[in-house]
Design a protein around this motif. Sequence first.
Motif, mmCIF file in Angstrom:
data_model
loop_
_atom_site.group_PDB
_atom_site.id
_atom_site.type_symbol
_atom_site.label_atom_id
_atom_site.label_comp_id
_atom_site.label_asym_id
_atom_site.label_seq_id
_atom_site.Cartn_x
_atom_site.Cartn_y
_atom_site.Cartn_z
ATOM 1 N N UNK A 1 0.832 -1.201 0.000
ATOM 2 C CA UNK A 1 0.000 0.000 0.000
ATOM 3 C C UNK A 1 0.871 1.258 0.000
ATOM 4 N N UNK A 2 2.054 1.156 0.590
ATOM 5 C CA UNK A 2 2.977 2.291 0.593
ATOM 6 C C UNK A 2 3.672 2.451 -0.761
ATOM 7 N N UNK A 3 4.112 1.332 -1.364
ATOM 8 C CA UNK A 3 4.889 1.407 -2.600
ATOM 9 C C UNK A 3 4.042 1.545 -3.861
ATOM 10 N N UNK A 4 2.836 1.018 -3.851
ATOM 11 C CA UNK A 4 2.010 1.009 -5.065
ATOM 12 C C UNK A 4 1.761 2.408 -5.625
ATOM 13 N N UNK A 5 1.362 3.384 -4.811
ATOM 14 C CA UNK A 5 1.145 4.724 -5.398
ATOM 15 C C UNK A 5 2.411 5.314 -6.027
ATOM 16 N N UNK A 6 3.563 5.087 -5.385
ATOM 17 C CA UNK A 6 4.828 5.582 -5.957
ATOM 18 C C UNK A 6 5.097 4.942 -7.310
ATOM 19 N N UNK A 7 4.913 3.632 -7.388
ATOM 20 C CA UNK A 7 5.182 2.921 -8.641
ATOM 21 C C UNK A 7 4.211 3.339 -9.733
ATOM 22 N N UNK A 8 2.940 3.484 -9.396
ATOM 23 C CA UNK A 8 1.938 3.867 -10.396
ATOM 24 C C UNK A 8 2.226 5.262 -10.939
ATOM 25 N N UNK A 9 2.567 6.185 -10.047
ATOM 26 C CA UNK A 9 2.888 7.552 -10.495
ATOM 27 C C UNK A 9 4.160 7.540 -11.341
ATOM 28 N N UNK A 10 5.157 6.759 -10.939
ATOM 29 C CA UNK A 10 6.405 6.683 -11.706
ATOM 30 C C UNK A 10 6.155 6.121 -13.102
ATOM 31 N N UNK A 11 5.319 5.100 -13.207
ATOM 32 C CA UNK A 11 5.009 4.514 -14.517
ATOM 33 C C UNK A 11 4.258 5.520 -15.384
ATOM 34 N N UNK A 12 3.243 6.150 -14.815
ATOM 35 C CA UNK A 12 2.427 7.094 -15.591
ATOM 36 C C UNK A 12 3.253 8.296 -16.048
ATOM 37 N N UNK A 13 3.993 8.888 -15.134
ATOM 38 C CA UNK A 13 4.792 10.074 -15.485
ATOM 39 C C UNK A 13 5.908 9.696 -16.453
ATOM 40 N N UNK A 14 6.550 8.554 -16.230
ATOM 41 C CA UNK A 14 7.607 8.111 -17.136
ATOM 42 C C UNK A 14 7.094 7.882 -18.547
ATOM 43 N N UNK A 15 5.924 7.277 -18.662
ATOM 44 C CA UNK A 15 5.347 7.026 -19.991
ATOM 45 C C UNK A 15 4.994 8.337 -20.687
ATOM 46 N N UNK A 16 4.381 9.251 -19.966
ATOM 47 C CA UNK A 16 3.972 10.522 -20.569
ATOM 48 C C UNK A 16 5.194 11.362 -20.939
ATOM 49 N N UNK A 17 6.163 11.452 -20.047
ATOM 50 C CA UNK A 17 7.365 12.256 -20.330
ATOM 51 C C UNK A 17 8.161 11.633 -21.475
ATOM 52 N N UNK A 18 8.290 10.308 -21.496
ATOM 53 C CA UNK A 18 9.009 9.649 -22.579
ATOM 54 C C UNK A 18 8.353 9.869 -23.928
ATOM 55 N N UNK A 19 7.019 9.767 -23.978
ATOM 56 C CA UNK A 19 6.295 10.002 -25.232
ATOM 57 C C UNK A 19 6.403 11.466 -25.655
ATOM 58 N N UNK A 20 6.322 12.382 -24.691
ATOM 59 C CA UNK A 20 6.446 13.810 -25.013
ATOM 60 C C UNK A 20 7.859 14.139 -25.496
ATOM 61 N N UNK A 21 8.840 13.534 -24.880
ATOM 62 C CA UNK A 21 10.230 13.745 -25.296
ATOM 63 C C UNK A 21 10.449 13.236 -26.723
ATOM 64 N N UNK A 22 9.845 12.111 -27.051
ATOM 65 C CA UNK A 22 9.925 11.576 -28.409
ATOM 66 C C UNK A 22 9.320 12.561 -29.406
ATOM 67 N N UNK A 23 8.159 13.103 -29.099
ATOM 68 C CA UNK A 23 7.518 14.101 -29.957
ATOM 69 C C UNK A 23 8.405 15.338 -30.115
ATOM 70 N N UNK A 24 8.978 15.789 -29.008
ATOM 71 C CA UNK A 24 9.822 16.984 -29.019
ATOM 72 C C UNK A 24 11.069 16.789 -29.882
ATOM 73 N N UNK A 25 11.749 15.672 -29.704
ATOM 74 C CA UNK A 25 12.983 15.422 -30.458
ATOM 75 C C UNK A 25 12.683 15.266 -31.943
ATOM 76 N N UNK A 26 11.648 14.509 -32.277
ATOM 77 C CA UNK A 26 11.324 14.317 -33.687
ATOM 78 C C UNK A 26 10.767 15.594 -34.320
ATOM 79 N N UNK A 27 10.185 16.459 -33.521
ATOM 80 C CA UNK A 27 9.729 17.747 -34.035
ATOM 81 C C UNK A 27 10.890 18.702 -34.296
ATOM 82 N N UNK A 28 11.957 18.550 -33.507
ATOM 83 C CA UNK A 28 13.101 19.452 -33.630
ATOM 84 C C UNK A 28 14.140 18.965 -34.650
#
Length: 178
Positions: free
Chosen positions: A93-120
């Motif tokens: 119960x302590x670790x699950x929220x950290x892991x879920x947020x890390x997965x969600x933020x990592x996926x969104x930031x990674x996809x956004x970074x891909x868009x940014x690099x390919x746009x530039x």
Amino acid sequence: MFSTGIATTIRAAIAQALLLPSADNETFLSLTQQPVMTGLTVMLLLAAIVATLLGALAVVLGSIAASEPRNRLLGVARVLGFSPRQLGALVGWELAPLAIVAIAVGAVVGAAELQLVLGALDLRPFLGTTDAVAPVLDPLWVAGVIAVFTVVVLVAGFVTAAIARRMSPVSSIKMGAE
């Protein structure tokens, strides 16, 4: 996400360029790009593995940093009659929220970074294509990254719970009385 996105995007762009009608272009790409693509894929895969493990390490280190108060709490919970399974669930119960947020933020930031690099960057001259290079995220690679990260966090949770079970409940009560 970024490393796997770049690898799948480049692979898709090369495959698209090989479908162009020019025989010279096909010969050039098949002779020169395949060894480069293999090396690039290996390097990007290693980068994805390292980034995933570093993210998991951050979760593990965060868990270790919070171990003293957690161990006191788990010691008190043991005195109150919590079973080992319930202690494990409490750690989860302590670790699950950290892991879920890390997965969600990592996926969104990674996809956004891909868009940014390919746009530039214009990768068309490097990949031998006349069409714009569109970002591609392979669902299997994304699932693989998420699965590896989840497994590492689960192992960290089990280790944390095992360490907490070894703590003496008496020391937790003694610390609380001081």
